[in-house]
Design a protein around this motif. Sequence first.
Motif, short mmCIF file in Angstrom:
data_model
loop_
_atom_site.label_atom_id
_atom_site.label_comp_id
_atom_site.label_asym_id
_atom_site.label_seq_id
_atom_site.Cartn_x
_atom_site.Cartn_y
_atom_site.Cartn_z
N GLU A 35 -13.23 1.59 0.74
CA GLU A 35 -12.37 2.22 0.45
C GLU A 35 -10.89 2.84 1.82
O GLU A 35 -10.52 2.24 2.82
N PHE A 36 -12.31 4.06 2.61
CA PHE A 36 -11.80 4.41 3.71
C PHE A 36 -12.28 3.75 4.92
O PHE A 36 -11.54 3.74 5.98
N LEU A 37 -13.03 2.90 4.81
CA LEU A 37 -13.54 1.81 6.55
C LEU A 37 -12.01 1.31 6.07
O LEU A 37 -11.54 0.87 7.35
N VAL A 38 -11.51 0.02 5.23
CA VAL A 38 -10.19 -0.90 5.00
C VAL A 38 -9.19 0.05 5.59
O VAL A 38 -8.35 0.22 6.41
N LEU A 39 -8.82 1.43 5.04
CA LEU A 39 -7.68 2.35 5.39
C LEU A 39 -7.75 2.88 7.17
O LEU A 39 -7.15 1.90 8.04
N GLU A 40 -8.94 3.09 7.64
CA GLU A 40 -9.07 3.91 9.01
C GLU A 40 -9.63 2.39 9.70
O GLU A 40 -8.23 2.88 10.90
N THR A 41 -10.17 1.52 9.54
CA THR A 41 -9.45 0.43 10.03
C THR A 41 -7.97 -0.13 10.51
O THR A 41 -8.03 -0.40 11.45
N LEU A 52 -1.58 5.99 4.32
CA LEU A 52 -1.50 6.99 2.77
C LEU A 52 -0.41 6.53 2.24
O LEU A 52 -0.48 6.27 1.13
N ARG A 53 0.37 5.80 2.68
CA ARG A 53 1.64 5.71 1.82
C ARG A 53 1.96 4.10 1.34
O ARG A 53 2.34 4.14 0.63
N LYS A 54 1.35 3.30 1.97
CA LYS A 54 1.10 2.03 1.67
C LYS A 54 -0.06 2.21 0.85
O LYS A 54 -0.26 1.24 0.20
N ARG A 55 -1.31 3.38 1.04
CA ARG A 55 -2.54 2.71 0.04
C ARG A 55 -2.33 1.99 -1.01
O ARG A 55 -3.53 1.25 -1.16
N GLU A 56 -1.54 2.67 -1.71
CA GLU A 56 -1.37 1.44 -2.83
C GLU A 56 -0.98 -0.11 -3.37
O GLU A 56 -2.01 -0.63 -4.12
N ASN A 57 -0.15 -0.17 -2.83
CA ASN A 57 -0.20 -1.57 -1.75
C ASN A 57 -1.67 -2.17 -1.24
O ASN A 57 -1.81 -3.48 -1.90
N PHE A 58 -2.34 -1.15 -0.53
CA PHE A 58 -3.31 -1.45 -0.24
C PHE A 58 -4.49 -2.45 -1.27
O PHE A 58 -5.36 -3.18 -1.39
N ARG A 59 -4.25 -1.45 -2.05
CA ARG A 59 -5.30 -1.36 -3.22
C ARG A 59 -4.71 -2.27 -4.20
O ARG A 59 -5.77 -3.32 -5.07
N GLU A 60 -3.60 -2.88 -4.50
CA GLU A 60 -3.00 -4.40 -4.97
C GLU A 60 -3.88 -5.00 -4.15
O GLU A 60 -3.84 -6.21 -4.78
N ALA A 61 -3.44 -5.22 -2.73
CA ALA A 61 -3.65 -6.04 -2.10
C ALA A 61 -4.72 -6.59 -1.31
O ALA A 61 -5.28 -7.92 -1.99
N PHE A 62 -5.86 -5.90 -2.07
CA PHE A 62 -6.90 -5.80 -1.73
C PHE A 62 -7.90 -6.22 -2.93
O PHE A 62 -9.69 -5.14 -2.64
N ASP A 63 -7.92 -6.09 -3.94
CA ASP A 63 -8.61 -6.15 -5.36
C ASP A 63 -9.35 -5.10 -5.27
O ASP A 63 -10.19 -4.71 -5.18
#
Length: 187
Positions: A35-41, A52-63
Amino acid sequence: MEKQKCAWCKGDALYEQYHDSEWGVPVKDDATLFEFLVLETFQAGLSWITILRKRENFREAFDSFDYRKIAHYNQDKIDSLLQDAGIVRNKLKVQAAVTNAQRFMEVQEEFGSFSKYIWGFVDGKPIKNKVENYKEAPSTTAESDALSKDLKKRGFKFVGSTVMYAYMQAVGMVNDHEVDCFRNEEI
């Protein structure tokens, strides 16, 4: 009395919550490391608070950051991600998430876990720096250089040394909490 915190997080509730509960805490779980690898990249070239503000959107979009699923994303899924306004819509970064998921599993196969591999770059224990002011913290180190170089050799994308140092801070491979921050000694 309010606890002393790193200056970089003050004034934003989301930043402070992340600082107080996650940043710098050693992570050994492969799913969280991915998860952190995706977010940091995705953060490369942007501010961390944006991600960080989009983290939950990323979580939903990226299964839910399931690297097994992400590794098999097809062009239709990639195209749908590029239409998702809730995430950073960068074609190269979306493609990198898929590529990195594939490489991530290769590392797991070779080392038994991604955690075992990545923590080897710091001899299995966090590097504790004595940062007095967050602005004095390094943006790269010999360890982040070595990690970046090895990941690139393995085919990972968006893993330059600066991105990898931020990753190392996030997952607790490095403790860069300011010396007077309450989290410095807690971690």
